[in-house]
Write a protein that holds these residues in place. Structure first.
Motif, PDB file in Angstrom:
ATOM      1  N   VAL A 155       0.855  -1.186   0.000  1.00 57.11           N
ATOM      2  CA  VAL A 155       0.000   0.000   0.000  1.00 57.11           C
ATOM      3  C   VAL A 155       0.896   1.244   0.000  1.00 57.11           C
ATOM      4  N   LEU A 156       0.732   2.083  -1.001  1.00 56.52           N
ATOM      5  CA  LEU A 156       1.606   3.240  -1.174  1.00 56.52           C
ATOM      6  C   LEU A 156       0.799   4.536  -1.193  1.00 56.52           C
ATOM      7  N   VAL A 157       1.497   5.642  -0.992  1.00 57.85           N
ATOM      8  CA  VAL A 157       0.894   6.972  -1.081  1.00 57.85           C
ATOM      9  C   VAL A 157       1.634   7.742  -2.177  1.00 57.85           C
ATOM     10  N   ASP A 158       0.891   8.340  -3.101  1.00 54.99           N
ATOM     11  CA  ASP A 158       1.510   9.219  -4.088  1.00 54.99           C
ATOM     12  C   ASP A 158       1.657  10.593  -3.452  1.00 54.99           C
ATOM     13  N   ARG A 159       2.907  10.955  -3.156  1.00 55.76           N
ATOM     14  CA  ARG A 159       3.143  12.197  -2.414  1.00 55.76           C
ATOM     15  C   ARG A 159       2.771  13.424  -3.240  1.00 55.76           C
ATOM     16  N   LYS A 160       2.748  13.303  -4.552  1.00 51.67           N
ATOM     17  CA  LYS A 160       2.391  14.453  -5.381  1.00 51.67           C
ATOM     18  C   LYS A 160       0.879  14.686  -5.383  1.00 51.67           C
ATOM     19  N   TRP A 161       0.109  13.625  -5.190  1.00 50.35           N
ATOM     20  CA  TRP A 161      -1.340  13.747  -5.244  1.00 50.35           C
ATOM     21  C   TRP A 161      -1.970  13.960  -3.876  1.00 50.35           C
ATOM     22  N   CYS A 162      -1.275  13.523  -2.843  1.00 45.29           N
ATOM     23  CA  CYS A 162      -1.836  13.625  -1.495  1.00 45.29           C
ATOM     24  C   CYS A 162      -2.021  15.096  -1.133  1.00 45.29           C
ATOM     25  N   ILE A 163      -3.226  15.417  -0.594  1.00 47.97           N
ATOM     26  CA  ILE A 163      -3.491  16.798  -0.186  1.00 47.97           C
ATOM     27  C   ILE A 163      -3.369  16.956   1.324  1.00 47.97           C
ATOM     28  N   GLY A 164      -3.015  15.881   2.017  1.00 49.16           N
ATOM     29  CA  GLY A 164      -2.790  15.969   3.457  1.00 49.16           C
ATOM     30  C   GLY A 164      -4.047  16.160   4.283  1.00 49.16           C
ATOM     31  N   CYS A 165      -5.172  15.629   3.825  1.00 52.90           N
ATOM     32  CA  CYS A 165      -6.431  15.844   4.559  1.00 52.90           C
ATOM     33  C   CYS A 165      -6.503  14.986   5.809  1.00 52.90           C
ATOM     34  N   GLY A 166      -5.788  13.853   5.816  1.00 57.88           N
ATOM     35  CA  GLY A 166      -5.740  13.036   7.022  1.00 57.88           C
ATOM     36  C   GLY A 166      -6.853  12.016   7.157  1.00 57.88           C
ATOM     37  N   TYR A 167      -7.701  11.858   6.134  1.00 59.24           N
ATOM     38  CA  TYR A 167      -8.758  10.839   6.222  1.00 59.24           C
ATOM     39  C   TYR A 167      -8.174   9.445   6.419  1.00 59.24           C
ATOM     40  N   CYS A 168      -7.126   9.141   5.645  1.00 54.13           N
ATOM     41  CA  CYS A 168      -6.543   7.795   5.703  1.00 54.13           C
ATOM     42  C   CYS A 168      -5.917   7.534   7.063  1.00 54.13           C
ATOM     43  N   ILE A 169      -5.373   8.609   7.666  1.00 52.18           N
ATOM     44  CA  ILE A 169      -4.732   8.453   8.973  1.00 52.18           C
ATOM     45  C   ILE A 169      -5.786   8.027  10.000  1.00 52.18           C
ATOM     46  N   MET A 170      -6.984   8.620   9.874  1.00 56.80           N
ATOM     47  CA  MET A 170      -8.072   8.277  10.781  1.00 56.80           C
ATOM     48  C   MET A 170      -8.662   6.904  10.448  1.00 56.80           C
ATOM     49  N   ALA A 171      -8.642   6.528   9.176  1.00 55.85           N
ATOM     50  CA  ALA A 171      -9.306   5.291   8.758  1.00 55.85           C
ATOM     51  C   ALA A 171      -8.525   4.050   9.162  1.00 55.85           C
ATOM     52  N   CYS A 172      -7.215   4.175   9.270  1.00 50.97           N
ATOM     53  CA  CYS A 172      -6.401   2.987   9.566  1.00 50.97           C
ATOM     54  C   CYS A 172      -6.662   2.506  10.988  1.00 50.97           C
ATOM     55  N   PRO A 173      -7.124   1.272  11.160  1.00 54.90           N
ATOM     56  CA  PRO A 173      -7.399   0.773  12.517  1.00 54.90           C
ATOM     57  C   PRO A 173      -6.129   0.501  13.314  1.00 54.90           C
ATOM     58  N   TYR A 174      -4.984   0.497  12.646  1.00 57.20           N
ATOM     59  CA  TYR A 174      -3.736   0.118  13.303  1.00 57.20           C
ATOM     60  C   TYR A 174      -2.860   1.326  13.617  1.00 57.20           C
ATOM     61  N   ALA A 175      -3.347   2.517  13.317  1.00 61.55           N
ATOM     62  CA  ALA A 175      -2.579   3.743  13.539  1.00 61.55           C
ATOM     63  C   ALA A 175      -1.212   3.668  12.874  1.00 61.55           C
TER      64      ALA A 175
END
Lengths: 257, 125
Positions: A155-175
């Protein structure tokens, strides 16, 4: 046209239209996979071997340019201490970047809990990282499609496309995700994607002197790591979330989530 | 399951340069022994033989071109990662001899007495 003829013609048309459908053979995923052996990375953590030295955390942060002193990390080691009077403590000061050099439990905010050494029932260390779930919650919530699961399971993040909203950070059950303090994007373990694609072990696997961390191709039955996952008693974290984690743990305790 | 896929981004991640070499458990010390095998007897047996060279000597990067000399971590804190005495008899930590950092020669670096390449207490210099 008579009613009977109409119905007959209707049936002919339907039968004719259905021929191309039946020409398509049903695809058996197992056969396709056998013909195209693809890599699907999985992680294996042997918690019984971990001593909490934190070399993995240091190597990860160095390899992936995560600021050493910022309180974020892609991988971390947790310490679990059970006392004989049935109290349970968990801590992970700085994600165990400097290992565990203090028998006291770090309660945060500069407070420490002294535990009498005769009162320690059992204690162990558990390394944690992104589980690279087969059904990841984090990739589904991204509003801009910046995070995704690569074909090899990472599972990767495209740093150019990420807007830093933090939804994924909240969604991950494992922090497992955090906000990169320098690049201002969501960041997470990549299984050291750059190292894997060069044929190297990931930095944490390479740094572990005790063999507590291993990686393997779960699509290859003969891979020694896959053999362990298939034949030995392994568990995953938070199975009930349905994310199908691909990090497997040997020696999981009920308290480890 | 449907999800996004940033195909072009995979190559971006793959092309990042690696800092650490491969001195881990699988190919222990082989990489370093190619040049340094004669000078330093690289131990692959028990005790510190299982520790990858880079854990103390630092990431290999483009050594020997850049950096020419690796920055070795000789700090007390490095040794204490494993050798702090923790009373955890049920963990693997019990196998490792440990000291109390508050009382054991405070302020001194461990390598002034102990040889990390030959840590056996019998052969102490």
């Amino acid at each position: 046209m008579e009613r009977r003829d109409f119905l007959k013609k209707c049936i002919m048309v339907i039968a004719g239209a259905s021929v191309p459908l039946s020409a398509l053979t049903l695809v058996d995923p197992k056969k396709v996979l056998a013909a195209n052996p693809s890599i699907q990375w999985a992680f294996l953590v042997d918690t019984t071997k971990c001593v909490g030295c934190g070399f993995c955390v240091k190597a990860c942060k160095t390899e992936n340019d995560i600021p050493l002193n910022a309180n974020v990390t892609r991988t971390w080691v947790e310490r679990y201490v059970y006392t004989k009077d049935d109290r349970r403590y968990v801590d992970s000061p700085k994600g165990a970047l400097d290992g565990y050099t203090d028998a006291r439990i770090d309660l945060g905010k500069g407070e420490f809990k002294e535990i009498d050494k005769d009162n320690v029932g059992k204690a162990f260390f558990v390394p944690k990282l992104c589980n690279h779930c087969a059904s990841p919650a984090c990739t589904q919530v991204c509003p801009v499609g910046a995070t995704y699961k690569a074909d090899n399971g990472v599972v990767l993040v495209d740093r150019k496309w990420c807007i830093g909203c933090g939804y994924c950070i909240m969604a991950c059950p494992y922090a497992a995700r955090f906000f990169h303090p320098v690049l201002k994007v969501a960041d997470k373990c990549t299984f050291c994607y750059h190292r894997l694609s060069k044929g190297l072990d990931s930095a944490c696997v390479n740094a572990c002197p005790f063999g507590a961390r291993k990686m393997g191709n779960i699509h290859d039955k003969n891979d020694p790591i896959t053999q362990i996952i298939m034949n030995e008693r392994v568990g995953v974290l938070k199975d009930e979330f349905g994310t199908k984690p691909q990090a497997f743990y040997i020696g999981l305790a009920q308290e480890v989530r | 399951m449907y999800s996004y896929h940033r195909k072009s981004n995979e190559a971006e991640w793959a092309n990042q340069p690696a800092k650490y070499g491969t001195t881990g458990r699988e190919k222990l010390h082989e990489f370093c022994a190619e040049c340094h095998g004669d000078v330093v007897k690289i131990r692959t047996e028990k005790l510190h033989g299982t520790i990858p060279c880079e854990n103390c000597h630092g990431p290999v990067l483009n050594h020997p071109e850049k950096p020419e000399k690796l920055d070795v971590d000789r700090s007390r804190e490095l040794c204490l990662r494993c050798h702090t005495n923790l009373p955890y008899t049920t963990s693997e930590r019990k196998r490792i001899p440990g000291i109390d950092p508050k009382t054991h020669n405070t302020g001194a670096v461990c390598v002034s007495c102990h040889n990390p390449h030959n840590p056996s207490l019998e052969g102490m210099k």
